[in-house]
Design a protein around this motif. Structure first.
Motif: not given
Length: 146
Positions: A88-96, A98-104, A124-129, A138-142
């Motif tokens: 679940d944490e890995a799924l959350m990290m993948q979602a956050v 890719s939230a900005l560059r691939s919302p789908t 929307t909350c993930l995109q804001a974070v 401190r980017p999260l897309d790495l």
């Protein structure tokens, strides 16, 4: 036990690289276990972002509350001392990540995490974070990229 939940705390995924990703994971774990007003989570944000810590902290709180409100299943979060992530944490990290560059793609990940198709508020909350972390260096897309 609901459909799709495992009975044990399996940790198949290693921790993500990058300071921003580990900070996000640590704060998420602290807020999940001790509540959204946890002083250790706030102190970690203060140490990472300095005087600009309030924006990402408030957005993380909103994200955690939105995930709890909309989830139809238990989201498994490991304790802060664990050196690996739950699925679940890995799924959350993948979602956050890719939230900005691939919302789908991020929406699909969040919907799978929540166990329902009512994930637009959480996305929307993930995109804001993610945007707050990017704006403050401190980017999260790495994690999603590698």
């Amino acid at each position: 036990m609901a459909y799709g939940e495992s009975s044990s705390l399996d940790q198949p995924t290693p921790l993500p690289g990058g300071y921003g990703n580990r900070l996000f994971l640590y704060v998420m774990r602290r807020m999940a276990t001790a509540g959204v007003n946890d002083a250790h989570a706030a102190n970690a944000m203060l140490g990472a972002f300095g005087r600009s810590y309030r924006r990402p902290l408030v957005l993380m709180r909103a994200m955690m509350l939105e995930l709890a409100r909309t989830s139809s299943r238990k989201i498994l979060i490991a304790p802060c001392c664990c050196s690996r992530m739950t699925a679940d944490e890995a799924l959350m990290m993948q979602a956050v990540g890719s939230a900005l560059r691939s919302p789908t793609t991020a929406y699909d990940n969040v919907a799978a995490l929540l166990g329902n198709d009512h994930a637009l508020g959480a996305l929307t909350c993930l995109q804001a974070v993610a945007q707050a972390h990017n704006d403050l260096g401190r980017p999260l897309d790495l994690y999603a990229a590698g």
